[in-house]
Design a protein around this motif. Structure first.
Motif, mmCIF file in Angstrom:
data_model
loop_
_atom_site.group_PDB
_atom_site.id
_atom_site.type_symbol
_atom_site.label_atom_id
_atom_site.label_comp_id
_atom_site.label_asym_id
_atom_site.label_seq_id
_atom_site.Cartn_x
_atom_site.Cartn_y
_atom_site.Cartn_z
ATOM 1 N N UNK A 100 17.447 1.667 -19.223
ATOM 2 C CA UNK A 100 18.819 1.818 -18.740
ATOM 3 C C UNK A 100 18.861 1.647 -17.219
ATOM 4 N N UNK A 101 19.987 1.191 -16.716
ATOM 5 C CA UNK A 101 20.177 1.049 -15.279
ATOM 6 C C UNK A 101 20.834 2.303 -14.716
ATOM 7 N N UNK A 173 31.586 -6.393 -13.062
ATOM 8 C CA UNK A 173 30.482 -7.342 -13.150
ATOM 9 C C UNK A 173 29.319 -6.769 -13.956
ATOM 10 N N UNK A 174 29.030 -5.490 -13.760
ATOM 11 C CA UNK A 174 27.976 -4.842 -14.543
ATOM 12 C C UNK A 174 28.347 -4.786 -16.015
ATOM 13 N N UNK A 175 29.605 -4.468 -16.296
ATOM 14 C CA UNK A 175 30.058 -4.361 -17.688
ATOM 15 C C UNK A 175 30.044 -5.714 -18.397
ATOM 16 N N UNK A 176 30.123 -6.799 -17.628
ATOM 17 C CA UNK A 176 30.101 -8.138 -18.221
ATOM 18 C C UNK A 176 28.722 -8.788 -18.128
ATOM 19 N N UNK A 178 27.029 -9.604 -15.545
ATOM 20 C CA UNK A 178 27.031 -10.674 -14.556
ATOM 21 C C UNK A 178 26.141 -10.364 -13.358
ATOM 22 N N UNK A 179 25.536 -9.196 -13.346
ATOM 23 C CA UNK A 179 24.652 -8.809 -12.245
ATOM 24 C C UNK A 179 23.240 -8.628 -12.786
ATOM 25 N N UNK A 180 22.308 -9.386 -12.241
ATOM 26 C CA UNK A 180 20.910 -9.317 -12.660
ATOM 27 C C UNK A 180 20.045 -8.908 -11.471
ATOM 28 N N UNK A 181 18.775 -8.566 -11.702
ATOM 29 C CA UNK A 181 17.917 -8.090 -10.610
ATOM 30 C C UNK A 181 17.833 -9.037 -9.416
#
Length: 200
Positions: A100-101, A173-176, A178-181
């Motif tokens: 989890x993030x 963006x997190x919910x879609x 769209x944000x990666x490491x």
């Protein structure tokens, strides 16, 4: 879609224009659960099973709070002490939160320049948040850079609203997914990511 759990901690929300704005914007993001810890637990008696169930039901955890004495309000420490149980959150069999993030969304009165080696507070926000970072690591979670609102005492209504919109942008963006490491590996605050995305 990833589900986001905001673990909100502010003992006097009525006095915080910044946190009220952040709450307003995050409540409008699809897939976000807003868990006001002081509202649910005014006596600091944490319902461990309820909190563990919420954690299991969500993919991204956010500790949203004012930056009290370089850390968080006391209920978040109480929450960690009770909810993150051995062999549940950490330990040989503690894998419930693995993958989890998690990150902190904080507000503070000092400016960004005050939070560096040569500044008034001598250390960066990320350095002060290292206990949260290490807790995430112990629980096999991925710790993201914080979302930070500086200079809360002198902020104009327009600046407050901008931070609220940036926060909502990051959450959306997190919910879609769209944000990666690679997007946040080399940035100090998630606010920067919101600004970059807004310009693109």
């Amino acid at each position: 879609m990833p589900r986001i759990l905001i673990q909100f901690a502010h003992p006097t929300l009525s006095k915080s224009n910044v946190q009220k704005i952040l709450e307003k914007y995050c409540r409008n993001v699809k897939g976000v659960t807003f868990n006001d810890l002081y509202e649910y637990y005014p006596d600091l008696y944490i319902d461990v099973k309820r909190e563990q169930k919420l954690l299991l039901e969500h993919d991204i955890i956010i500790f949203q709070h004012p930056f009290y004495w370089y850390s968080s309000p006391p209920i978040l420490k109480q929450w960690q002490d009770l909810v993150l149980e051995y062999n549940w959150a950490y330990g040989p069999e503690g894998n419930k939160l693995a993958g989890k993030k998690i990150f902190n969304a904080v507000s503070c009165g000092g400016g960004r320049e005050a939070y560096k080696e040569t500044g008034y507070n001598r250390f960066s926000i990320s350095q002060f948040l290292l206990p949260f970072n290490q807790t995430a690591h112990l629980c096999k979670m991925e710790y993201l850079p914080p979302f930070v609102v500086h200079e809360t005492y002198t902020m104009t209504p327009e600046a407050l609203d901008l931070h609220g919109r940036q926060y909502a942008h990051v959450l959306n963006a997190l919910a879609r997914n769209e944000i990666s490491p690679e997007h946040y590996r080399n940035i100090e605050y998630l606010n920067e990511l919101a600004a970059i995305h807004a310009e693109s």
